[in-house]
Design a protein around this motif. Structure first.
Motif, PDB file in Angstrom:
ATOM      1  N   ILE A 138       5.589  -7.196  -5.576  1.00  0.00           N
ATOM      2  CA  ILE A 138       4.029  -7.359  -5.503  1.00  0.00           C
ATOM      3  C   ILE A 138       3.738  -7.177  -3.738  1.00  0.00           C
ATOM      4  N   GLY A 139       4.233  -7.769  -2.730  1.00  0.00           N
ATOM      5  CA  GLY A 139       4.075  -7.370  -1.460  1.00  0.00           C
ATOM      6  C   GLY A 139       4.170  -6.037  -1.086  1.00  0.00           C
ATOM      7  N   LEU A 140       5.314  -5.185  -1.564  1.00  0.00           N
ATOM      8  CA  LEU A 140       5.507  -3.784  -1.181  1.00  0.00           C
ATOM      9  C   LEU A 140       4.400  -3.056  -1.773  1.00  0.00           C
ATOM     10  N   THR A 141       4.035  -3.353  -3.093  1.00  0.00           N
ATOM     11  CA  THR A 141       3.105  -2.619  -3.575  1.00  0.00           C
ATOM     12  C   THR A 141       1.748  -2.708  -3.034  1.00  0.00           C
ATOM     13  N   VAL A 142       1.425  -3.888  -2.900  1.00  0.00           N
ATOM     14  CA  VAL A 142       0.055  -4.229  -2.074  1.00  0.00           C
ATOM     15  C   VAL A 142      -0.138  -3.570  -0.737  1.00  0.00           C
ATOM     16  N   SER A 143       1.088  -3.846   0.067  1.00  0.00           N
ATOM     17  CA  SER A 143       1.127  -3.279   1.362  1.00  0.00           C
ATOM     18  C   SER A 143       0.784  -1.768   1.450  1.00  0.00           C
ATOM     19  N   VAL A 144       1.789  -1.132   0.662  1.00  0.00           N
ATOM     20  CA  VAL A 144       1.716   0.460   0.695  1.00  0.00           C
ATOM     21  C   VAL A 144       0.443   1.071  -0.217  1.00  0.00           C
ATOM     22  N   GLY A 145       0.115   0.162  -1.236  1.00  0.00           N
ATOM     23  CA  GLY A 145      -1.165   0.767  -1.880  1.00  0.00           C
ATOM     24  C   GLY A 145      -2.234   0.719  -1.081  1.00  0.00           C
ATOM     25  N   ALA A 146      -2.342  -0.397  -0.426  1.00  0.00           N
ATOM     26  CA  ALA A 146      -3.629  -0.903   0.318  1.00  0.00           C
ATOM     27  C   ALA A 146      -3.798   0.364   1.546  1.00  0.00           C
ATOM     28  N   MET A 147      -2.664   0.777   1.879  1.00  0.00           N
ATOM     29  CA  MET A 147      -2.825   1.621   3.052  1.00  0.00           C
ATOM     30  C   MET A 147      -2.989   3.144   2.594  1.00  0.00           C
ATOM     31  N   THR A 148      -2.327   3.356   1.266  1.00  0.00           N
ATOM     32  CA  THR A 148      -2.419   4.814   1.055  1.00  0.00           C
ATOM     33  C   THR A 148      -3.681   5.066   0.230  1.00  0.00           C
ATOM     34  N   LEU A 149      -4.040   4.066  -0.712  1.00  0.00           N
ATOM     35  CA  LEU A 149      -5.223   4.159  -1.802  1.00  0.00           C
ATOM     36  C   LEU A 149      -6.430   3.514  -1.377  1.00  0.00           C
ATOM     37  N   GLY A 150      -5.833   2.342  -0.555  1.00  0.00           N
ATOM     38  CA  GLY A 150      -7.416   1.563  -0.332  1.00  0.00           C
ATOM     39  C   GLY A 150      -7.313   0.175  -1.411  1.00  0.00           C
TER      40      GLY A 150
END
Length: 297
Positions: free
Chosen positions: A211-223
């Motif tokens: 959960i943490g990795l997906t949200v962190s990377v997703g928020a940075m790349t996808l918003g």
């Protein structure tokens, strides 16, 4: 956008291929994570955690002058790091991760103490939103970056961002393929999992890590906008039609991909931000589910 209507679909697909591939990858995998959040009755985490990640990225801009002076970001100077967010991507990802895992840890700890889950997550979302605004005010560059993320404009995604999100989502999908039964049991009935001798703590930590990795990377790349939609809507839509957990996961992923395809078409045809268009498409696809009541067995 002047002249955008004159661009053919083939040219659009070629020009924005990395953004489209990133969105499709997220559409296929993020709803799987949303499905497990739904089973755990923590669907609202899909709203609060991306906001924590955004607050972390903006905080990174606030401390960037001090960080570059005393620690350094590779060979970047302050002008390059603040004007080109791609150049400092790993730096921003680190801050997004710190805030995401911090928020996730705080929510998990408070959850152990009882009380209203919805109330905790709502308060966390309000706090993260306020922090994003305040950090943005302290850093004008960070505020401009957040404005771009909030509108859901993701056409600027390049090959490096796509590779980052694709590798992560591929690992997430592999985790679910290998351990989805154990993660499901631990999420749905922790006591039974303990009785059966499952490594409850290990699987909980694994899910929280995902959960943490997906949200962190997703928020940075996808918003955060598209993350909000893909973590929440497809799982809600799939629940209404699924007769088993396997169907639930497949349908959630299918609804996510369909939302991306429909959202991309709307974005290109109506000249709208892609992220927000995908979320709107996911909401439209959820309408039939509102008319159906069926429980996943």
């Amino acid at each position: 956008m002047d002249g955008f209507d004159s661009i053919t679909w083939a040219e659009r697909l070629s020009l924005f291929r990395w953004a489209l591939l990133a969105a499709l990858s997220a559409g296929a995998v993020c709803p799987l994570l949303g499905a497990f959040l739904h089973v755990r009755r923590t669907s609202f985490y899909g709203i609060a955690l991306p906001q924590f990640a955004t607050a972390g990225m903006v905080f990174g801009f606030v401390v960037m002058p001090w960080w570059i002076e005393h620690i350094g970001i590779g060979e970047l100077d302050l002008a390059t790091a603040t004007s080109d967010t791609h150049a400092a991507m790993n730096y921003h990802l680190a801050w997004a991760g710190v805030f995401t895992f911090g928020g996730l840890g705080a929510l998990a700890w408070l959850g152990r103490r009882g009380g209203s889950e919805i109330g905790r997550v709502a308060a966390a979302f309000a706090l993260a939103t306020a922090a994003t605004v305040l950090f943005g005010r302290l850093s004008p560059v960070g505020r401009g970056f957040v404005d771009e993320l909030v509108t859901g404009e993701m056409l600027g995604i390049g090959v490096h961002e796509f590779e980052t999100i694709a590798v992560l989502l591929g690992c997430v999908a592999l985790v679910f393929v290998l351990f989805h039964r154990d993660i499901l049991l631990v999420s749905y009935d922790r006591e039974s999992a303990q009785v059966l001798g499952k490594r409850v703590v290990a699987f909980e930590l694994l899910l929280n890590l995902v959960i943490g990795l997906t949200v962190s990377v997703g928020a940075m790349t996808l918003g955060p906008v598209i993350l909000f939609g893909l973590l929440v809507f497809p799982a809600l839509s799939a629940r209404a039609f699924a007769g088993s957990m396997t169907q639930f996961l497949w349908l959630a992923s299918s609804f996510g991909v369909a939302a991306v395809l429909l959202g991309v078409c709307a974005s290109f045809e109506l000249d709208l931000p892609m992220g927000a268009s995908v979320v709107a498409a996911a909401a439209v696809l959820h309408v039939p589910a509102l008319l159906v009541r069926r429980t996943v067995r």
